[in-house]
Design a protein around this motif. Structure first.
Motif, PDB file in Angstrom:
ATOM      1  N   ALA A  87      81.344 -59.191  13.503  1.00 18.30           N
ATOM      2  CA  ALA A  87      80.899 -60.560  13.249  1.00 18.30           C
ATOM      3  C   ALA A  87      81.237 -61.027  11.843  1.00 18.30           C
ATOM      4  CB  ALA A  87      79.395 -60.676  13.489  1.00 18.30           C
ATOM      5  N   ALA A  88      81.016 -60.187  10.859  1.00 15.09           N
ATOM      6  CA  ALA A  88      81.251 -60.610   9.477  1.00 15.09           C
ATOM      7  C   ALA A  88      82.715 -60.964   9.261  1.00 15.09           C
ATOM      8  CB  ALA A  88      80.814 -59.511   8.517  1.00 15.09           C
ATOM      9  N   ALA A  89      83.617 -60.157   9.798  1.00 16.86           N
ATOM     10  CA  ALA A  89      85.050 -60.421   9.637  1.00 16.86           C
ATOM     11  C   ALA A  89      85.448 -61.700  10.357  1.00 16.86           C
ATOM     12  CB  ALA A  89      85.866 -59.240  10.154  1.00 16.86           C
ATOM     13  N   ALA A  90      84.897 -61.918  11.559  1.00 17.96           N
ATOM     14  CA  ALA A  90      85.227 -63.134  12.306  1.00 17.96           C
ATOM     15  C   ALA A  90      84.672 -64.367  11.607  1.00 17.96           C
ATOM     16  CB  ALA A  90      84.692 -63.029  13.730  1.00 17.96           C
ATOM     17  N   ASN A  91      83.414 -64.312  11.223  1.00 20.40           N
ATOM     18  CA  ASN A  91      82.786 -65.474  10.596  1.00 20.40           C
ATOM     19  C   ASN A  91      83.428 -65.837   9.267  1.00 20.40           C
ATOM     20  OD1 ASN A  91      80.894 -65.964  12.628  1.00 20.40           O
ATOM     21  ND2 ASN A  91      79.405 -64.522  11.759  1.00 20.40           N
ATOM     22  N   ALA A  92      84.012 -64.858   8.597  1.00 22.13           N
ATOM     23  CA  ALA A  92      84.673 -65.124   7.319  1.00 22.13           C
ATOM     24  C   ALA A  92      85.912 -66.004   7.471  1.00 22.13           C
ATOM     25  CB  ALA A  92      85.055 -63.811   6.647  1.00 22.13           C
ATOM     26  N   THR A  93      86.429 -66.125   8.698  1.00 21.54           N
ATOM     27  CA  THR A  93      87.613 -66.975   8.920  1.00 21.54           C
ATOM     28  C   THR A  93      87.246 -68.413   9.253  1.00 21.54           C
ATOM     29  OG1 THR A  93      87.757 -66.585  11.334  1.00 21.54           O
ATOM     30  CG2 THR A  93      88.834 -64.969   9.867  1.00 21.54           C
ATOM     31  N   MET A  94      85.965 -68.684   9.563  1.00 26.31           N
ATOM     32  CA  MET A  94      85.567 -69.941  10.197  1.00 26.31           C
ATOM     33  C   MET A  94      84.889 -70.904   9.244  1.00 26.31           C
ATOM     34  SD  MET A  94      83.907 -68.427  13.696  1.00 26.31           S
ATOM     35  CE  MET A  94      84.670 -67.047  14.563  1.00 26.31           C
ATOM     36  N   VAL A  95      85.394 -72.129   9.207  1.00 27.83           N
ATOM     37  CA  VAL A  95      84.692 -73.222   8.553  1.00 27.83           C
ATOM     38  C   VAL A  95      83.623 -73.779   9.493  1.00 27.83           C
ATOM     39  CG1 VAL A  95      84.926 -75.534   7.556  1.00 27.83           C
ATOM     40  CG2 VAL A  95      86.725 -73.822   7.202  1.00 27.83           C
ATOM     41  N   ASP A  96      83.990 -73.917  10.773  1.00 29.49           N
ATOM     42  CA  ASP A  96      83.080 -74.500  11.753  1.00 29.49           C
ATOM     43  C   ASP A  96      83.398 -73.929  13.129  1.00 29.49           C
ATOM     44  OD1 ASP A  96      81.169 -76.576  12.829  1.00 29.49           O
ATOM     45  OD2 ASP A  96      82.993 -77.195  13.852  1.00 29.49           O
ATOM     46  N   SER A  97      82.349 -73.515  13.856  1.00 30.47           N
ATOM     47  CA  SER A  97      82.532 -72.998  15.213  1.00 30.47           C
ATOM     48  C   SER A  97      81.672 -73.743  16.221  1.00 30.47           C
ATOM     49  CB  SER A  97      82.188 -71.503  15.248  1.00 30.47           C
ATOM     50  OG  SER A  97      80.835 -71.289  14.859  1.00 30.47           O
ATOM     51  N   ASP A  98      81.179 -74.935  15.867  1.00 27.75           N
ATOM     52  CA  ASP A  98      80.255 -75.675  16.725  1.00 27.75           C
ATOM     53  C   ASP A  98      80.945 -76.697  17.623  1.00 27.75           C
ATOM     54  OD1 ASP A  98      78.273 -74.242  15.526  1.00 27.75           O
ATOM     55  OD2 ASP A  98      77.518 -75.886  14.297  1.00 27.75           O
ATOM     56  N   ASN A  99      82.277 -76.800  17.545  1.00 32.42           N
ATOM     57  CA  ASN A  99      83.009 -77.739  18.403  1.00 32.42           C
ATOM     58  C   ASN A  99      83.214 -77.073  19.762  1.00 32.42           C
ATOM     59  OD1 ASN A  99      84.734 -79.500  19.673  1.00 32.42           O
ATOM     60  ND2 ASN A  99      86.176 -79.664  17.970  1.00 32.42           N
ATOM     61  N   ALA A 100      82.211 -77.209  20.619  1.00 30.79           N
ATOM     62  CA  ALA A 100      82.216 -76.508  21.901  1.00 30.79           C
ATOM     63  C   ALA A 100      81.704 -77.436  22.992  1.00 30.79           C
ATOM     64  CB  ALA A 100      81.357 -75.254  21.825  1.00 30.79           C
ATOM     65  N   LEU A 101      82.336 -77.366  24.156  1.00 33.73           N
ATOM     66  CA  LEU A 101      81.979 -78.194  25.301  1.00 33.73           C
ATOM     67  C   LEU A 101      81.579 -77.302  26.473  1.00 33.73           C
ATOM     68  CD1 LEU A 101      84.983 -80.659  25.063  1.00 33.73           C
ATOM     69  CD2 LEU A 101      82.585 -81.270  24.650  1.00 33.73           C
ATOM     70  N   LEU A 102      80.508 -77.666  27.140  1.00 35.40           N
ATOM     71  CA  LEU A 102      80.074 -76.986  28.360  1.00 35.40           C
ATOM     72  C   LEU A 102      80.613 -77.788  29.536  1.00 35.40           C
ATOM     73  CD1 LEU A 102      78.296 -74.652  29.469  1.00 35.40           C
ATOM     74  CD2 LEU A 102      76.424 -76.314  29.610  1.00 35.40           C
ATOM     75  N   LEU A 103      81.432 -77.139  30.363  1.00 38.45           N
ATOM     76  CA  LEU A 103      82.194 -77.833  31.396  1.00 38.45           C
ATOM     77  C   LEU A 103      82.014 -77.178  32.752  1.00 38.45           C
ATOM     78  CD1 LEU A 103      85.521 -78.060  29.355  1.00 38.45           C
ATOM     79  CD2 LEU A 103      83.784 -79.854  29.559  1.00 38.45           C
ATOM     80  N   LYS A 104      82.367 -77.926  33.781  1.00 38.46           N
ATOM     81  CA  LYS A 104      82.463 -77.384  35.133  1.00 38.46           C
ATOM     82  C   LYS A 104      83.816 -77.786  35.702  1.00 38.46           C
ATOM     83  CE  LYS A 104      80.138 -81.371  37.274  1.00 38.46           C
ATOM     84  NZ  LYS A 104      78.971 -81.806  38.092  1.00 38.46           N
TER      85      LYS A 104
END
Length: 236
Positions: A84-101
């Motif tokens: 997690a720490a390594a992944a999160n260190a690359t991210m400015v924002d990870s909240d652009n997410a859509l729930l779809l069907k």
């Protein structure tokens, strides 16, 4: 219809400059099987060809309860704890997410047991996100009857057509965008095929006829997608 998943997340991450390849290497090596072991389907992961700071990916779930269970198992499990720490260190924002069907998952959309290559892809996944006013706006019928035939004629037969799944977020630790959309995706063999599609679409009298109504039906400009699959993306 491909019977993979009744719930699909489309996630678009904004990354720090130069960090995208770092995240993709980690994702392809650790997070594909790590998530699928909990019951998810990692259908595709991509570099955004129009934004070097964006990583786009798609994952599916059997249903909403399975989504909650799988996300709980992964994000509180050993794979995410380790990386997690390594992944999160690359991210400015990870909240652009859509729930779809899914409205349509065509033959080109990967099944759960599709072979996962480990080689660079030259193909392009193109499409769009249309931002809608409400779920009862008639947009699905308009898109199916008026837009899809023009896309197909221009060489862009959708492999997936998705719309918002209006439901409570059952894993609130990961926020979702609160909006109604329709998303379509198509596969192109290479950059030349994608360019040919765009030229054909722009020259199409049928497209010019339906475009004003399309623009009038959406609440803000569409997001055009032009994506390159990573080495281990199933959708490629």
């Amino acid at each position: 219809m491909n019977d993979c998943c009744s719930v699909i997340d489309l996630r678009q991450y904004t990354l720090y400059p130069g960090a995208r390849d770092t995240l993709i290497d980690l994702f392809d090596a650790r997070f594909v099987e790590g998530q699928e072991a909990t019951g998810m389907h990692i259908a595709g992961q991509f570099r955004d060809l129009d934004d070097p700071g964006r990583f786009v990916w798609i994952r599916g779930f059997r249903d909403l309860p399975a989504r909650a269970d799988a996300l709980q198992a992964f994000y509180y499990g050993p794979v995410w704890r380790t990386h997690a720490a390594a992944a999160n260190a690359t991210m400015v924002d990870s909240d652009n997410a859509l729930l779809l069907k899914p409205l349509t998952l065509g033959a080109g959309y990967p099944s759960l047991d599709a072979v996962r290559a480990d080689a660079p892809a030259g193909s392009v996944i193109g499409g769009a996100v249309y931002h809608r006013g409400s779920v009862d706006d008639g947009f699905v019928d308009f898109f199916t009857e008026q837009i899809v035939p023009v896309l197909v004629d221009s060489g862009a037969e959708p492999v997936a057509v998705l719309e918002s799944l209006v439901a409570e977020n059952n894993f609130p630790a990961l926020p979702l965008r609160d909006e109604v959309v329709l998303v379509w995706l198509a596969r192109f063999a290479d950059d030349a095929a994608y360019t040919a599609h765009r030229r054909s679409l722009e020259a199409s009298p049928a497209w010019r006829r339906v475009l004003p109504e399309l623009v009038s039906r959406i609440v803000k400009p569409a997001q055009e997608l032009r994506l390159r699959p990573t080495a281990r993306s199933q959708l490629r």
